[in-house]
Motif scaffolding. Structure first.
Motif, PDB file in Angstrom:
ATOM      1  N   THR A 344     -64.096  32.644  23.789  1.00  0.00           N
ATOM      2  CA  THR A 344     -62.759  33.254  23.795  1.00  0.00           C
ATOM      3  C   THR A 344     -62.550  34.210  24.964  1.00  0.00           C
ATOM      4  O   THR A 344     -61.451  34.734  25.129  1.00  0.00           O
ATOM      5  CB  THR A 344     -62.529  34.016  22.489  1.00  0.00           C
ATOM      6  OG1 THR A 344     -63.490  35.097  22.383  1.00  0.00           O
ATOM      7  CG2 THR A 344     -62.689  33.102  21.290  1.00  0.00           C
ATOM      8  N   ILE A 345     -63.587  34.468  25.760  1.00  0.00           N
ATOM      9  CA  ILE A 345     -63.491  35.434  26.863  1.00  0.00           C
ATOM     10  C   ILE A 345     -63.324  34.666  28.167  1.00  0.00           C
ATOM     11  O   ILE A 345     -64.190  33.869  28.544  1.00  0.00           O
ATOM     12  CB  ILE A 345     -64.742  36.331  26.930  1.00  0.00           C
ATOM     13  CG1 ILE A 345     -64.929  37.085  25.609  1.00  0.00           C
ATOM     14  CG2 ILE A 345     -64.613  37.323  28.078  1.00  0.00           C
ATOM     15  CD1 ILE A 345     -66.189  37.928  25.581  1.00  0.00           C
ATOM     16  N   SER A 346     -62.228  34.889  28.827  1.00  0.00           N
ATOM     17  CA  SER A 346     -61.976  34.279  30.138  1.00  0.00           C
ATOM     18  C   SER A 346     -62.251  35.292  31.235  1.00  0.00           C
ATOM     19  O   SER A 346     -62.227  36.504  31.005  1.00  0.00           O
ATOM     20  CB  SER A 346     -60.533  33.767  30.235  1.00  0.00           C
ATOM     21  OG  SER A 346     -60.290  32.770  29.260  1.00  0.00           O
ATOM     22  N   ALA A 347     -62.495  34.787  32.406  1.00  0.00           N
ATOM     23  CA  ALA A 347     -62.820  35.663  33.536  1.00  0.00           C
ATOM     24  C   ALA A 347     -61.587  36.478  33.928  1.00  0.00           C
ATOM     25  O   ALA A 347     -60.493  35.925  34.055  1.00  0.00           O
ATOM     26  CB  ALA A 347     -63.309  34.842  34.720  1.00  0.00           C
ATOM     27  N   PRO A 348     -61.723  37.793  34.128  1.00  0.00           N
ATOM     28  CA  PRO A 348     -60.577  38.605  34.560  1.00  0.00           C
ATOM     29  C   PRO A 348     -60.273  38.371  36.041  1.00  0.00           C
ATOM     30  O   PRO A 348     -61.039  37.725  36.758  1.00  0.00           O
ATOM     31  CB  PRO A 348     -61.063  40.037  34.306  1.00  0.00           C
ATOM     32  CG  PRO A 348     -62.548  39.955  34.464  1.00  0.00           C
ATOM     33  CD  PRO A 348     -62.942  38.590  33.956  1.00  0.00           C
ATOM     34  N   GLU A 349     -59.162  38.887  36.490  1.00  0.00           N
ATOM     35  CA  GLU A 349     -58.787  38.782  37.897  1.00  0.00           C
ATOM     36  C   GLU A 349     -59.733  39.652  38.733  1.00  0.00           C
ATOM     37  O   GLU A 349     -59.880  40.846  38.476  1.00  0.00           O
ATOM     38  CB  GLU A 349     -57.345  39.235  38.102  1.00  0.00           C
ATOM     39  CG  GLU A 349     -56.792  38.940  39.482  1.00  0.00           C
ATOM     40  CD  GLU A 349     -56.609  37.450  39.724  1.00  0.00           C
ATOM     41  OE1 GLU A 349     -56.622  37.045  40.898  1.00  0.00           O
ATOM     42  OE2 GLU A 349     -56.456  36.709  38.725  1.00  0.00           O
ATOM     43  N   HIS A 350     -60.373  39.033  39.708  1.00  0.00           N
ATOM     44  CA  HIS A 350     -61.369  39.731  40.534  1.00  0.00           C
ATOM     45  C   HIS A 350     -60.733  40.115  41.874  1.00  0.00           C
ATOM     46  O   HIS A 350     -60.338  39.238  42.643  1.00  0.00           O
ATOM     47  CB  HIS A 350     -62.577  38.819  40.761  1.00  0.00           C
ATOM     48  CG  HIS A 350     -63.823  39.573  41.128  1.00  0.00           C
ATOM     49  ND1 HIS A 350     -63.899  40.402  42.228  1.00  0.00           N
ATOM     50  CD2 HIS A 350     -65.046  39.627  40.545  1.00  0.00           C
ATOM     51  CE1 HIS A 350     -65.098  40.929  42.291  1.00  0.00           C
ATOM     52  NE2 HIS A 350     -65.820  40.483  41.296  1.00  0.00           N
ATOM     53  N   PRO A 351     -60.644  41.408  42.193  1.00  0.00           N
ATOM     54  CA  PRO A 351     -59.987  41.813  43.456  1.00  0.00           C
ATOM     55  C   PRO A 351     -60.716  41.342  44.706  1.00  0.00           C
ATOM     56  O   PRO A 351     -60.095  41.208  45.758  1.00  0.00           O
ATOM     57  CB  PRO A 351     -59.986  43.348  43.365  1.00  0.00           C
ATOM     58  CG  PRO A 351     -60.169  43.668  41.915  1.00  0.00           C
ATOM     59  CD  PRO A 351     -61.015  42.566  41.368  1.00  0.00           C
ATOM     60  N   LEU A 352     -62.028  41.100  44.624  1.00  0.00           N
ATOM     61  CA  LEU A 352     -62.794  40.706  45.799  1.00  0.00           C
ATOM     62  C   LEU A 352     -62.874  39.203  45.984  1.00  0.00           C
ATOM     63  O   LEU A 352     -63.531  38.731  46.913  1.00  0.00           O
ATOM     64  CB  LEU A 352     -64.222  41.280  45.721  1.00  0.00           C
ATOM     65  CG  LEU A 352     -64.321  42.803  45.634  1.00  0.00           C
ATOM     66  CD1 LEU A 352     -65.770  43.240  45.685  1.00  0.00           C
ATOM     67  CD2 LEU A 352     -63.527  43.466  46.745  1.00  0.00           C
ATOM     68  N   LEU A 353     -62.228  38.442  45.110  1.00  0.00           N
ATOM     69  CA  LEU A 353     -62.206  36.995  45.238  1.00  0.00           C
ATOM     70  C   LEU A 353     -60.844  36.551  45.749  1.00  0.00           C
ATOM     71  O   LEU A 353     -59.839  37.260  45.598  1.00  0.00           O
ATOM     72  CB  LEU A 353     -62.507  36.317  43.893  1.00  0.00           C
ATOM     73  CG  LEU A 353     -63.865  36.624  43.266  1.00  0.00           C
ATOM     74  CD1 LEU A 353     -64.009  35.856  41.959  1.00  0.00           C
ATOM     75  CD2 LEU A 353     -65.002  36.281  44.210  1.00  0.00           C
ATOM     76  N   GLU A 354     -60.809  35.382  46.341  1.00  0.00           N
ATOM     77  CA  GLU A 354     -59.547  34.840  46.829  1.00  0.00           C
ATOM     78  C   GLU A 354     -58.622  34.557  45.654  1.00  0.00           C
ATOM     79  O   GLU A 354     -59.059  33.962  44.663  1.00  0.00           O
ATOM     80  CB  GLU A 354     -59.804  33.562  47.622  1.00  0.00           C
ATOM     81  CG  GLU A 354     -58.561  32.975  48.267  1.00  0.00           C
ATOM     82  CD  GLU A 354     -58.879  31.721  49.074  1.00  0.00           C
ATOM     83  OE1 GLU A 354     -57.936  31.110  49.607  1.00  0.00           O
ATOM     84  OE2 GLU A 354     -60.061  31.370  49.154  1.00  0.00           O
ATOM     85  N   PRO A 355     -57.363  34.978  45.728  1.00  0.00           N
ATOM     86  CA  PRO A 355     -56.445  34.734  44.605  1.00  0.00           C
ATOM     87  C   PRO A 355     -56.361  33.254  44.257  1.00  0.00           C
ATOM     88  O   PRO A 355     -56.352  32.395  45.140  1.00  0.00           O
ATOM     89  CB  PRO A 355     -55.102  35.275  45.121  1.00  0.00           C
ATOM     90  CG  PRO A 355     -55.474  36.264  46.165  1.00  0.00           C
ATOM     91  CD  PRO A 355     -56.733  35.741  46.807  1.00  0.00           C
TER      92      PRO A 355
END
Length: 496
Positions: A344-355
C-alpha cells in the motif's frame, strides 16, 4: 669563345672583347661547366698530367677584361648614371614624404581610435569582470542564505519532532519526514553549485554539525522503526503465556505503527543516495533506494536468524519447541503484515530525481519520432506502468522472490537442516527424543507455518472498514507447500 664588338649601336664604344658576356650572364650559366670547358680546352684529355696554370691564367685574364670593360662603360655613362640616380632619388624622396604623411595620419587615427575604443573597451572589460564577480558573490551569498534558512528550519523541525529527547519511541514521524526534505534541498543546492559552496567555512560547519549529524540521527530512527516493526498478536500471546486476549494491540496502536512505518520507509527512500549522472538527475526507474532495501532485508534476515536459532535450540529441548514455534509464527505474521503494508506504500516524489512527467514526455517524443504512423491515441495515452510500482515490488525484485512469507519459510528451512543434522550427529537423549517425537514435531511445524501465514487482525490493509471486517486471523494464501518444505527440512532427516 665567340667575340662581341660594341659599335655605334652600343653608345659609340670602340672597346672590343672576345668574352661571351651573354653566356656568362645567362640564367642557366654554371661555373662548374665553364671551368670544365676551360680545363678541357687547355689540356689533352688523354694526358695523365693536368696543367691548371693555363686555365687559371685564362680566368684571371678574363676577369681583367671584364673589369676593364665595366670601367670603360661606367666612365663613359657616368653622367647618365648620375642623372638616373638623381631622378630615382627624387622620386623616392617624394614617395617617402607621401608615406610619412600617411603614416602620421594613420598614427593620429590610431591614437584617436585607441582613446575612443580601446580605452573604453578595457574599462568595459573591467566593469564586466567586476559585475561578474559581484554576481558570483551575490549568487553564493544567496545560496549560503538558503542553506542557513534550511539549517534553521531543519533544527526547528528536528527539535519539534522530539528526536533525541527523553521520549524514546514517541517521535513525530511526520516532522522527521519533512526534515528529510530539508536534507534533500541541501543536497540539491550543494550539487548544483559545483562544489564552490563546499569551500566556505560556515557551509562546512553546517554540513558536518547540522545536516550530516541530523541525517545520521534520522536514519537511525527510521532503521529502528523498521527493525522494531511488529503488528502480530501472536507476539503478545507468546509473552503472556498463551492468552491471546492479553495486551493485544488496539486499533489506534496498529494505525500508529502503520503510520510510523510508512514515514520511516519514506525517509529511507528519500535519503538513499541519488547521485547525478553527467550532471543530469537520475530517472525514477534507474533509482534504487539503497537504505530502504537494506533495512528491509536486515529485518527479514534478523527474523530468519532469530527463528533459526530459537527453533534449533528448541529441537534439542522439545518442551520449549511450542514457545519457539509460536515466536516464529509471530515473526512470520509480522512479515505477512509487512508485505501487506508495503503493497500500500508508493514511492513519494523525490526532489533529486527527474520529474516523472518530464521523463514520460521525453519517452513520448522518442516514440513519436521512431514511429510516426502509429495510432495517436496509443502515443499520447497514459503510461500504465507509471504509479504501479510500490515498495513491495522493489523489495521482491531485490530479493528475487515472489512472496516475503515464502522467502522467510524457504530461508528458514534451509538453515534448519544444518541444525537438525548437528543434533543428530551429537546423538544422546536429544537425538533419541527428537526421533521418537517426530510425528508431534511434524504436526507442530505444520501448524506453525499455517498459523504464521495468517493475516493479523490488526492489519486492515490501510482501510479501517477492512480492519473491522476481519474477524480473527485468516490465511491469505495456500501455504501447504511451505509447510511441507519446513517439515521436510526437520522431519525428513529424522527418518534416515
Amino acid at each position: 669563345m665567340a667575340s662581341a664588338a660594341s659599335g655605334p649601336g652600343r653608345g659609340g664604344s670602340t672597346t672590343s672583347t672576345y668574352i661571351d658576356l651573354d653566356a656568362l650572364t645567362a640564367d642557366d650559366f654554371s661555373p662548374f661547366d665553364h671551368a670544365n670547358n676551360l680545363v678541357l680546352a687547355t689540356n689533352n684529355p688523354s694526358d695523365p698530367a693536368i696543367d691548371l696554370t693555363t686555365p687559371l691564367s685564362r680566368v684571371l685574364f678574363d676577369l681583367q677584361e671584364i673589369d676593364s670593360h665595366v670601367h670603360t662603360l661606367t666612365s663613359r655613362s657616368a653622367l647618365d648614371i648620375l642623372k638616373y640616380t638623381s631622378t630615382q632619388n627624387a622620386a623616392a624622396q617624394r614617395i617617402l614624404a607621401k608615406v610619412e604623411e600617411d603614416r602620421a595620419r594613420l598614427n593620429a587615427s590610431y591614437e584617436r581610435l585607441e582613446k575612443e575604443v580601446l580605452v573604453r573597451h578595457q574599462k568595459a572589460v573591467e566593469a564586466k569582470t567586476t559585475a561578474l564577480r559581484s554576481w558570483e558573490v551575490l549568487r553564493l551569498a544567496r545560496s549560503v542564505q538558503r542553506i542557513l534558512n534550511l539549517a534553521r528550519q531543519f533544527e526547528v523541525v528536528v527539535a519539534e519532532s522530539g528526536l533525541g529527547g527523553t521520549r524514546v519511541g514517541k517521535e513525530d514521524h511526520g516532522a522527521l519526514a519533512r526534515a528529510s526534505l530539508s536534507i534533500l534541498a541541501f543536497r540539491d543546492i550543494m550539487a548544483s553549485e559545483g562544489g564552490e559552496l563546499g569551500r566556505i567555512n560556515i557551509i562546512k560547519t553546517l554540513r558536518g554539525r547540522v545536516f550530516e549529524d541530523g541525517e545520521a540521527r534520522i536514519l537511525d530512527y527510521a532503521r529502528r522503526v523498521i527493525r522494531e516493526f511488529s503488528m502480530s498478536t501472536l507476539s503478545s500471546t507468546a509473552s503472556s503465556g498463551g492468552n491471546p486476549a492479553t495486551s493485544a494491540p488496539t486499533y489506534r496502536e496498529a494505525e500508529d505503527s502503520r503510520a510510523r512505518f510508512t514515514s520511516a520507509s519514506h525517509i529511507l527512500y528519500l535519503l538513499s543516495p541519488a547521485p547525478r549522472i553527467d550532471g543530469q538527475k537520475m530517472t525514477r526507474k534507474d533509482f534504487e533506494p539503497e537504505y530502504l532495501i537494506r533495512a528491509l532485508q536486515g529485518y527479514l534476515q534478523t527474523a530468519i536468524t532469530s527463528s533459526s536459532a530459537s527453533i534449533g535450540r528448541a529441537l534439542g529441548q522439545l518442551p520449549s519447541l511450542d514457545r519457539a514455534l509460536l515466536e516464529t509464527s509471530a515473526r512470520c505474521q509480522n512479515i505477512v503484515a509487512l508485505q501487506a503494508l508495503l503493497r500500500t506504500i508508493s514511492a513519494p516524489e523525490h526532489p533529486l530525481l527527474e520529474p516523472e512527467a518530464l521523463a514520460r514526455a521525453e519517452a513520448l517524443d522518442i516514440d513519436t519520432d521512431s514511429d510516426s504512423d502509429s495510432d495517436p491515441d496509443e502515443v499520447i495515452g497514459p503510461d500504465k506502468s507509471v504509479g504501479t510500482d510500490n515498495f513491495l515490488t522493489l523489495l521482491l525484485h531485490a530479493l528475487d522472490t515472489a512472496s516475503l512469507p515464502s522467502y522467510f519459510w524457504r530461508s528458514l528451512a534451509s538453515s534448519l537442516s544444518t541444525r537438525v543434522q548437528e543434533i543428530l550427529n551429537r546423538g544422546g537423549v536429544s537425538a533419541r527424543t527428537l526421533r521418537s517425537q517426530r510425528d508431534a514435531v511434524r504436526a507442530e511445524i505444520r501448524e506453525c507455518v499455517l498459523r504464521g501465514s495468517r493475516m493479523p487482525r490488526t492489519v486492515g490493509l490501510g482501510d479501517a472498514r477492512g480492519s473491522a471486517a476481519i474477524k480473527g486471523e485468516e490465511v491469505i494464501e495456500n501455504w501447504e507447500r511451505e509447510a511441507a518444505v519446513m517439515v521436510g527440512s526437520v522431519v525428513g532427516l529424522l527418518g534416515r
